[in-house]
Write an enzyme that holds these catalytic residues in place. Structure first.
Site, PDB file in Angstrom:
ATOM      1  N   ASP A  25      31.133  77.523  58.098  1.00 15.59           N
ATOM      2  CA  ASP A  25      31.902  76.265  58.103  1.00 15.59           C
ATOM      3  C   ASP A  25      31.658  75.506  59.409  1.00 15.59           C
ATOM      4  OD1 ASP A  25      33.534  74.404  56.879  1.00 15.59           O
ATOM      5  OD2 ASP A  25      35.412  75.345  57.493  1.00 15.59           O
ATOM      6  N   VAL A  26      30.387  75.221  59.677  1.00 17.57           N
ATOM      7  CA  VAL A  26      30.020  74.489  60.896  1.00 17.57           C
ATOM      8  C   VAL A  26      30.307  73.011  60.671  1.00 17.57           C
ATOM      9  CG1 VAL A  26      28.165  73.916  62.500  1.00 17.57           C
ATOM     10  CG2 VAL A  26      28.225  76.176  61.434  1.00 17.57           C
TER      11      VAL A  26
END
Length: 229
Positions: free
Chosen positions: A70-71
């Protein structure tokens, strides 16, 4: 110091008021999402510096056999001293083995790689795709593929409807545009015959910054510190 928040107890976690969480370092600063909302898109130099530090952080995560998953701008903090820190390891998964089946995946659809949206388990290249989306958004305030629903998003990915970053920020250095395109596996501004594969490792993408003179000048102190070869 690697630019990622320290996870102090990944195995056990912590239970507080019936909720399970992770012990992590306390980071004082501002998220890149807050920075975008407050001041608008960044310039190429500032975004490149963030990209360099995040490549190093992802390399450390991947070296542990994990993917972040979940960058995005809301999960990245700029400390008061200026260091860029990757946070929120709640969507972390193990790097899939060859032939492993996919399953339910946590994360934010707009930053997910197309293969993850199709149901594949995210690997290291999915994190690099999300990093490309992040860099794209940091300098444009937009996403390469936008939609009102996950179904619409998947359909637009299927039709290859990503908007080239150059169409939104033609003033950016060509070197920066190419690094973003390689991370997204798009290279939309290049001829079809010149398209390149998405980089497999964060160190490879970090090397793109170091090998290009324009980006190398932007991040010379950090690149020397990381000693990219």
């Amino acid at each position: 110091v690697v630019g990622r928040v320290g996870v102090l107890d990944r195995e056990r976690g912590d239970v507080h008021d019936g909720r399970v969480g992770l012990w992590t370092d306390l980071i004082a600063g501002q998220t890149l999402e807050e920075r975008l909302q407050q001041d608008g898109p960044l310039g190429a130099r500032e975004a490149a510096l963030a990209g360099i530090e995040l490549c190093d952080a992802l390399a450390a995560v991947h070296a542990q056999g994990l993917t972040h998953g979940d960058v995005k701008a809301a999960n990245i903090m700029r400390e008061r001293g200026g260091r860029v820190v990757l946070m929120d390891f709640g969507a972390v998964t193990e790097v899939p083995r060859c032939g492993a089946a996919g399953g339910a995946t946590l994360g934010t659809p707009l930053v997910m790689a197309p293969e993850v949206l199709r149901g594949e388990t995210p690997g290291t290249t999915a994190d690099l795709y999300s990093l490309g989306v992040l860099l794209y958004r940091l300098v444009s305030g937009r996403y390469p593929v936008e939609a009102e629903s996950v179904q619409e998003l998947c359909e637009r990915h299927g039709r290859d409807e990503a908007v080239p970053l150059a169409d939104r920020r033609s003033d950016l250095p060509t070197a920066f545009l190419e690094v973003v395109d390689r991370a997204l596996d798009r290279a939309c501004h290049l001829d079809q015959s010149e398209r390149r594969e998405r980089r497999h490792h964060a160190r490879d993408l970090l090397g793109e910054f170091s090998r290009d003179p324009a980006l190398g000048e932007m991040g010379a102190p950090l690149l020397e510190e990381h000693q990219v070869t």
